[in-house]
Design a protein around this motif. Sequence first.
Motif, short mmCIF file in Angstrom:
data_model
loop_
_atom_site.label_atom_id
_atom_site.label_comp_id
_atom_site.label_asym_id
_atom_site.label_seq_id
_atom_site.Cartn_x
_atom_site.Cartn_y
_atom_site.Cartn_z
N GLN A 65 6.61 -11.74 5.89
CA GLN A 65 7.29 -11.30 4.68
C GLN A 65 6.30 -11.09 3.54
O GLN A 65 6.40 -10.13 2.78
N PHE A 66 5.32 -11.99 3.44
CA PHE A 66 4.28 -11.85 2.42
C PHE A 66 3.47 -10.58 2.66
O PHE A 66 3.09 -9.88 1.72
N LEU A 67 3.22 -10.27 3.92
CA LEU A 67 2.40 -9.11 4.28
C LEU A 67 3.22 -7.82 4.38
O LEU A 67 2.68 -6.77 4.70
N ASN A 82 2.19 1.76 7.59
CA ASN A 82 3.45 1.02 7.69
C ASN A 82 3.85 0.37 6.38
O ASN A 82 4.70 -0.51 6.33
N ARG A 83 3.18 0.79 5.28
CA ARG A 83 3.44 0.25 3.94
C ARG A 83 3.30 -1.29 3.91
O ARG A 83 4.12 -2.01 3.38
N ALA A 84 2.22 -1.74 4.52
CA ALA A 84 1.95 -3.18 4.55
C ALA A 84 1.34 -3.63 3.24
O ALA A 84 1.07 -2.83 2.34
N THR A 85 1.10 -4.93 3.14
CA THR A 85 0.53 -5.51 1.93
C THR A 85 -0.98 -5.35 1.91
O THR A 85 -1.65 -5.45 2.94
N ASN A 86 -1.52 -5.11 0.72
CA ASN A 86 -2.95 -5.02 0.55
C ASN A 86 -3.60 -6.39 0.71
O ASN A 86 -3.12 -7.38 0.15
N MET A 89 0.85 -1.19 0.00
CA MET A 89 0.00 0.00 0.00
C MET A 89 0.88 1.24 0.00
O MET A 89 1.24 1.77 1.06
N ASP A 90 1.28 1.68 -1.17
CA ASP A 90 2.15 2.85 -1.26
C ASP A 90 1.50 4.02 -1.99
O ASP A 90 2.16 5.00 -2.32
N THR A 91 0.18 3.90 -2.25
CA THR A 91 -0.54 4.97 -2.94
C THR A 91 -1.86 5.26 -2.24
O THR A 91 -2.61 4.34 -1.91
#
Length: 544
Positions: free
Chosen positions: A211-213, A86-90, A46-48
């Motif tokens: 790591q995946f998240l 925290n720029r985690a995974t969607n 999630m960087d946008t």
Amino acid sequence: MEQIGPDLETMKRVPLAQAHVDAIAQIGTECTYPAGHIVAEIGKVMDTFVYVIDGELEVVNPYDGERLLESGLGPTQFLGEIGFLNRATNYLKIRAAVDTKVIEAPREGVLELMNRIPELSDHIITVFAARRAKQFELSNGSVKVIGADRDPQVQAVERFLSRNRIPFQSYDMDARDEETNTLCDMAGHEPSVILGTDTKLEDPTPRKVAQFLNLDLDICARRDFDVLIVGGGPAGVAAAVYAGSEGLDAIVVEDMAIGGQAGTSSRIENYMGFPTGISGTDLTYRGQIQAMKFGTTFAMPRRVEKLTRRDDGTYCALLDGGQAGTDEICAKAVLVSTGVQYRRLPLEKLRELEGAGIFYSATEMEARFCSQTEAVVIGGGNSAGQAAMYLSRSAAHVHLVVRSDSLAASMSSYLSRRLEADPRVTIHYNTTVTQLHGEDWLNAVTFTKPDGESRIDTRALFIMIGAAPNTEWLSGLVEVDDKGFVLTGASVGRESPFETGTDGIFAVGDVRSGSVKRVASAVGEGSVVVSRIWTYLDELADHT
């Protein structure tokens, strides 16, 4: 009891102020997506920040491509949840339901705006927290856990996800619905963890899932910080909040889940401000959100194995499974907040049955194993008492095993009175557990009392018998007392009560010798110590 995040169903929909939208537009780009376009994929970071001007975004079921939720995101709403900080995974697949116009802004720019505009920050974080709470409640996520009741390794993954409030779905291998059958076929009908829609995780561990998240951050890309906080319990999280708010570049390293030992407490009733109680996980999760808002970084589940000191005074922490120069974090100051770890009983079969009927925390995840069975809790402190009360809601009956002849010296009076009056709880004084029974899963324990032995059939034993400090990783750089707790303040010739005898290393919370072992005092120490760390760093800068 207080819960994480507001209720998304009852929240009044309030658009962002036009001035805030204009500020986002200045750092973003206007984009148009045709109906059916995938705006956010599962597994992408999630960087946008996506703000909807016109049209609608919808959540998609990744297995059949159909709309998953009745409601979507329309004009004046924005995409995302708390992992954005925290720029985690969607976790969810999002597409344009109709032709949709949006503003897309970079994450770093939006975080900078949130720091400058508190009203914008409050609005976004409230919505993000509510969405995460709803996702967790509905188990909407890209991680699927199969057969945790049969495999301790898979169970460890589920515990990690649950304690970190990460949405996931749990499946009973004996269920016969179509979705479970499909997943079991994918998993080879073995206890497994499935990531996304088609990836089976080999030898699943919390770290592999992290790591995946994108929770196990790419620390190799950047290793130097102002302060390294080791341990994410109440003291460490409080320090993370204040360090971030004071402008310090801080990182928290936690080996399992934010919350530490407090995170295993199902209900804390004597913490100021929460008259109906709050779980330890929810309390520290709120703190983590605050800290991330101020820019503090979290890396988990990682464990510091060794601490070294460079010639220039900088400290470097080697993380588990890493090598010097690679999985290494360096900082000008170190805050030790590793707390304590539960002691094990010297019982045969203990390690073999850990996770298979023997547990060291009593949260919602472990409570399900108590259904239609008697549960046994060993310990005379507040953690054991809270566990007994919580488990009594789901277990057929709870046995609290206490070595001494009273709870008066070790447990808060309100809690001991409640236990003594509860017909669902039996307190066994002057009693120890001396034998475990069962092969693949615990099925009974033996009690030993002054008048002899007795056997209790149970499939759930909770051990909460006190704890030992977690300080071996300090590699002898600081002094400890005869029990391994870190010495600070006057005992090592320092004015600050939280400063060790080694310049640049501080200690707070349960790991500190002489500390009061309570959540409130840990939060207080973590909050206060940052002022001294800031002064130390300022003095350090003056001498360089």
